[in-house]
Design an enzyme around this catalytic site. Structure first.
Site, short mmCIF file in Angstrom:
data_model
loop_
_atom_site.label_atom_id
_atom_site.label_comp_id
_atom_site.label_asym_id
_atom_site.label_seq_id
_atom_site.Cartn_x
_atom_site.Cartn_y
_atom_site.Cartn_z
N SER A 223 -11.62 4.63 0.22
CA SER A 223 -10.75 5.80 0.37
C SER A 223 -11.33 6.98 -0.40
O SER A 223 -12.47 7.36 -0.18
CB SER A 223 -9.33 5.43 -0.06
N ASP A 449 -7.22 3.30 11.13
CA ASP A 449 -6.88 3.72 9.75
C ASP A 449 -5.97 4.94 9.78
O ASP A 449 -6.34 5.98 10.31
CB ASP A 449 -8.16 4.03 8.98
N HIS A 479 -5.59 0.50 6.37
CA HIS A 479 -6.42 1.38 5.56
C HIS A 479 -7.58 0.57 4.98
O HIS A 479 -7.40 -0.22 4.04
CB HIS A 479 -5.57 1.97 4.44
#
Length: 510
Positions: A223, A449, A479
């Site tokens: 991320s 995602d 995610h």
């Protein structure tokens, strides 16, 4: 009322009903020494923030913790220092097979690596055979010179406010709460606020690499951790070792573009959830068709805007809390069952599950204490991002955001004002990740995602430059890709990190 950049780059750091651990802060001091000459003193990790120490690893080994000194201001490397909290699990294999340290950043920005790595440590057991697994609290986060803003009771109020104002009066109230939060950050953290940019954290990473004894930085970024890794590669291309970026932030976007892309991403995840629920063998308890599921959620949120329902006593489930709870559940396909249970419960007048999901996103423990996730997230994003959006700008952009997502559009659009009147100017329009001369970086994008939409992986590959980024696609939900358990993804990542085998560019896993 979460700040969209946190949604844009958040990492999944807790299970749905297990809240983040609070970490106590460490202060800095002044010294006149070469921080590159320091040695780390690793010891078994103590209890964190009044909680328990990390559970031992499966083989019985204990997690070890240390602190590393870094300059508060990298422009004055022999001025004041801060202490950064580190954690590691020593390599489990033979010393002759050890490659070095593999440093993790799990995202946020604002997520604590000291808390997160032990939570997911067993997922990386194969990587541990040849690496010391290492993570850290970046500056401003957790126990690393933490940014402090409002107290727990103030944050309870802050997160229950109406973050999707419908008129000028509601807009004024929303802006007042944003201003109060930002002023509290300046009052309580004035010294550290100018020094929590991603470029500062990247320089910390290079110091960490050196002190850990590695010639190259072996890195696993998830991320926001992909943005940090990209900035590191830009600043230190010749020091990049084997690196993996998973759940990739688009480095070419400004905050508005990122939030708009995320609106589309969360809408896609909601669409997929609704389709999956209504196509299951059993009846979907929250709707008869996919469209009916989404219509009922929209009605629930409209009703909560005017009449909240009981949540976790004494708090109420407001429209904003419910929206953030739904968003949290869309981070992982494993969480969809919690979303179904939370919606079914809310339709009967009980908001506890959706509020628990929202609390997890916001770093709130069951005892009412918050981690500094939100404070650090806002501080890092506002120090990084040059843009300062106004309410008038948001109002003009609302139609575009609503077209991207009827459910999340307003929520993400209004969050753009989060850096208004911030005490520190932002650094750039978007991060620079060009890294000519770097070793190959494996860039993994997930087609489903919600938080870091799939297109960001390809944008990252292009921005890194020719011969650097190697794209791997995972056709899945949630995610990130590696922690999905997909064997194809894990074999590709493990093959690179453990054996230096770079997958063929454009490989697809499903």
């Amino acid at each position: 009322m979460p700040n969209p950049p946190r949604l844009r780059a958040a990492a999944l750091t807790a299970t749905a009903l297990v809240l983040s651990t609070v970490l106590a802060g460490c202060g800095g001091d002044s010294q006149d020494e070469d921080v590159s000459a320091q040695e780390l003193s690793w010891k078994d990790c103590p209890a964190q923030g009044g909680g328990d120490a990390p559970s031992p690893l499966a083989d019985g080994d204990e997690w070890q913790c240390a602190t590393m000194k870094a300059p508060l201001d990298w422009d004055e490397p022999k001025g004041d220092t801060i202490k950064l909290a580190l954690i590691r699990a020593k390599a489990s294999g033979a010393e002759s097979e050890r490659i070095g340290s593999l440093v993790f950043n799990f995202g946020g920005p604002g997520g604590s690596g000291v808390t997160t790595l032990p939570t997911f440590g067993e997922d990386y057991a194969k990587l541990r055979t040849r690496y010391d697994l290492v993570s850290f609290d970046p500056r401003g986060v957790g126990r690393s010179a933490p940014v402090e803003c409002q107290d727990d009771l103030q944050l309870d109020v802050y997160f229950q406010q109406d973050a999707t104002p419908d008129d000028k009066a509601e807009s004024a109230t929303f802006l007042d709460y944003t201003k109060e939060f930002n002023e509290a950050c300046e009052t309580n953290s004035e010294k550290v606020l100018p020094h929590v940019r991603t470029t500062d954290a990247a320089r910390d990473l290079d110091l960490m690499r050196h002190i850990l004894g590695d010639d190259k930085l072996h890195y696993f970024g998830i991320s926001y951790g992909t943005e940090l890794g990209g900035v590191y590669a830009h600043l230190f291309p010749k020091k990049v070792g084997r690196a993996v970026f998973d759940a990739v932030v688009d480095p070419t976007q400004d905050p508005e573009q990122g939030s708009l892309g995320q609106a589309r991403g969360f809408q896609l995840a909601l669409d997929n959830y609704a389709e999956a629920c209504t196509s299951a063998i059993e009846d979907c308890p929250v709707g008869d068709t996919a469209q009916n599921v989404k219509d009922r959620i929209a009605k629930l949120l409209r009703d909560l805007d005017s009449e909240p329902i009981p949540g976790i006593f004494p708090r109420e489930l407001t429209q904003t809390v419910a929206t953030s709870g739904i968003a949290q559940a869309l981070y992982s396909q494993d969480f969809w069952r919690y979303l179904t249970a939370g919606l079914e419960q809310a339709y009967h007048g009980n908001g506890q599950i959706l509020m628990a999901l929202s609390d997890s996103m916001n770093g709130r423990k069951q005892n009412g204490e918050y981690s500094n996730l939100t404070a650090a997230n806002v501080a890092i994003n506002c120090a990084d991002d040059k843009q300062r959006y106004t309410a008038d700008h948001v109002a003009r952009k609302l139609p575009e955001f609503r077209a991207a997502s009827a459910l999340f559009g307003d929520f993400l659009a209004w969050g753009l004002v989060g850096c208004a009147d911030w005490a520190v100017p932002g650094a750039a329009n978007h991060p620079n990740v060009s890294a000519p001369g770097s070793a190959p970086i494996l860039v993994v994008g997930n087609t489903g995602d919600p938080a870091t939409p799939y297109e960001g992986a390809r944008k990252m590959v292009r921005a890194l430059g020719a011969g650097v980024g190697v794209e791997l696609t995972y056709k899945g939900e949630g995610h990130g890709a590696y922690d999905s358990g997909n064997k194809c993804v894990q074999d590709a990542v493990n093959g690179y990190l453990l054996n230096g085998k770079v997958p063929a560019a454009g490989r697809v896993c499903s």
